[in-house]
Write a protein that holds these residues in place. Structure first.
Motif, PDB file in Angstrom:
ATOM      1  N   LEU A  58       0.877  -1.175   0.000  1.00  0.00           N
ATOM      2  CA  LEU A  58       0.000   0.000   0.000  1.00  0.00           C
ATOM      3  C   LEU A  58       0.911   1.219   0.000  1.00  0.00           C
ATOM      4  N   VAL A  59       0.881   1.971  -1.091  1.00  0.00           N
ATOM      5  CA  VAL A  59       1.797   3.088  -1.305  1.00  0.00           C
ATOM      6  C   VAL A  59       1.062   4.402  -1.033  1.00  0.00           C
ATOM      7  N   PHE A  60       1.619   5.207  -0.147  1.00  0.00           N
ATOM      8  CA  PHE A  60       1.063   6.520   0.179  1.00  0.00           C
ATOM      9  C   PHE A  60       1.874   7.589  -0.537  1.00  0.00           C
ATOM     10  N   ASP A  61       1.220   8.371  -1.366  1.00  0.00           N
ATOM     11  CA  ASP A  61       1.859   9.484  -2.060  1.00  0.00           C
ATOM     12  C   ASP A  61       1.414  10.762  -1.352  1.00  0.00           C
ATOM     13  N   LEU A  62       2.228  11.211  -0.407  1.00  0.00           N
ATOM     14  CA  LEU A  62       1.850  12.360   0.410  1.00  0.00           C
ATOM     15  C   LEU A  62       1.867  13.661  -0.376  1.00  0.00           C
ATOM     16  N   ASN A  63       2.689  13.751  -1.419  1.00  0.00           N
ATOM     17  CA  ASN A  63       2.742  14.974  -2.226  1.00  0.00           C
ATOM     18  C   ASN A  63       1.470  15.169  -3.046  1.00  0.00           C
ATOM     19  N   VAL A  69      -2.309   0.697  -4.695  1.00  0.00           N
ATOM     20  CA  VAL A  69      -1.881  -0.656  -4.347  1.00  0.00           C
ATOM     21  C   VAL A  69      -0.957  -1.199  -5.424  1.00  0.00           C
ATOM     22  N   MET A  70       0.092  -1.895  -4.982  1.00  0.00           N
ATOM     23  CA  MET A  70       1.003  -2.591  -5.892  1.00  0.00           C
ATOM     24  C   MET A  70       1.154  -4.018  -5.386  1.00  0.00           C
ATOM     25  N   VAL A  71       1.367  -4.941  -6.329  1.00  0.00           N
ATOM     26  CA  VAL A  71       1.472  -6.355  -6.003  1.00  0.00           C
ATOM     27  C   VAL A  71       2.814  -6.876  -6.506  1.00  0.00           C
ATOM     28  N   LEU A  72       3.466  -7.692  -5.691  1.00  0.00           N
ATOM     29  CA  LEU A  72       4.729  -8.306  -6.094  1.00  0.00           C
ATOM     30  C   LEU A  72       4.448  -9.330  -7.192  1.00  0.00           C
ATOM     31  N   PRO A  83       1.640  -2.342 -10.538  1.00  0.00           N
ATOM     32  CA  PRO A  83       0.352  -1.772 -10.107  1.00  0.00           C
ATOM     33  C   PRO A  83      -0.730  -2.848 -10.098  1.00  0.00           C
ATOM     34  N   ASP A  84      -1.581  -2.800  -9.101  1.00  0.00           N
ATOM     35  CA  ASP A  84      -2.670  -3.772  -9.004  1.00  0.00           C
ATOM     36  C   ASP A  84      -3.724  -3.431 -10.036  1.00  0.00           C
ATOM     37  N   ARG A  85      -4.089  -4.379 -10.865  1.00  0.00           N
ATOM     38  CA  ARG A  85      -5.068  -4.173 -11.944  1.00  0.00           C
ATOM     39  C   ARG A  85      -6.437  -4.745 -11.596  1.00  0.00           C
ATOM     40  N   ASP A  89      -9.334  -1.268  -7.629  1.00  0.00           N
ATOM     41  CA  ASP A  89      -8.061  -0.970  -6.979  1.00  0.00           C
ATOM     42  C   ASP A  89      -7.315   0.163  -7.669  1.00  0.00           C
ATOM     43  N   ALA A  90      -8.036   1.118  -8.182  1.00  0.00           N
ATOM     44  CA  ALA A  90      -7.407   2.287  -8.784  1.00  0.00           C
ATOM     45  C   ALA A  90      -6.855   3.185  -7.679  1.00  0.00           C
ATOM     46  N   SER A  91      -6.022   4.114  -8.066  1.00  0.00           N
ATOM     47  CA  SER A  91      -5.464   5.069  -7.112  1.00  0.00           C
ATOM     48  C   SER A  91      -6.593   5.850  -6.445  1.00  0.00           C
ATOM     49  N   VAL A  92      -6.482   6.054  -5.143  1.00  0.00           N
ATOM     50  CA  VAL A  92      -7.502   6.785  -4.387  1.00  0.00           C
ATOM     51  C   VAL A  92      -6.947   8.159  -4.040  1.00  0.00           C
TER      52      VAL A  92
END
Length: 167
Positions: A58-63, A69-72, A83-85, A89-92
């Motif tokens: 779970l990636v937080f982009d504070l800027n 969400v990203m998946v290994l 990126p999770d497809r 699960d789009a960017s919030v």
């Protein structure tokens, strides 16, 4: 007539008196909603990591006041997060009046700008994470991810991890 006008003014005053307390509770609703949405996402990711046997980030982009969400990729020669497809699960992006004030991830540090991520592991645990969401009126909500259970705690106020779990 004057009597009818007085009755109408009385009825309007009575309605305003009854309705006014409800309008006060709308203050901070966007902040509470954003906190509940993030808590729901974290709970879902904790369960998905175990079910799919994959590391989820779970990636937080504070800027940009957002998270995604990203998946290994288990089939990549080198460990690569994609990126999770999955549907939904789009960017919030948080509402304009709500922002991520800071994120603390155990072993990584505390960030108030830039990008930071916490990971959900297939073994059934998550990086201990503390998130402070705030709104433009100065209200703050604290979210904490329990590393062993994946339980997400939400509390009003600017709390430390210890204070959050003592409540």
């Amino acid at each position: 007539t004057l009597l009818e006008l007085a009755v109408i003014i009385f009825i309007i005053g009575l309605m305003v008196t009854i309705a006014l307390p409800y309008f006060g509770s709308l203050k901070g609703e966007q902040l509470r909603s954003a906190a509940r949405q993030l808590a729901g996402k974290a709970t879902y990711l904790f369960e998905q990591a175990s079910a799919q046997k994959v590391v989820i980030r779970l990636v937080f982009d504070l800027n940009h006041n957002a998270y995604h969400v990203m998946v290994l990729d288990p089939y990549s020669a080198k460990p690569t997060f994609m990126p999770d497809r999955s549907p939904g699960d789009a960017s919030v992006h948080l509402p304009p009046d709500v922002f991520i004030r800071n994120v603390t991830v155990e072993g990584v540090g505390s960030y108030d700008h830039g990008v930071v991520a916490c990971q959900f592991y297939p073994e059934g645990y998550v990086d201990a994470t503390l998130i402070h969401l705030a709104d433009t009126s100065g209200d703050v909500m604290t979210l904490g991810f329990n590393p062993l259970t994946g339980r997400v705690s939400i509390a009003n106020g600017d709390l430390s991890e210890r204070q959050l779990y003592l409540q």
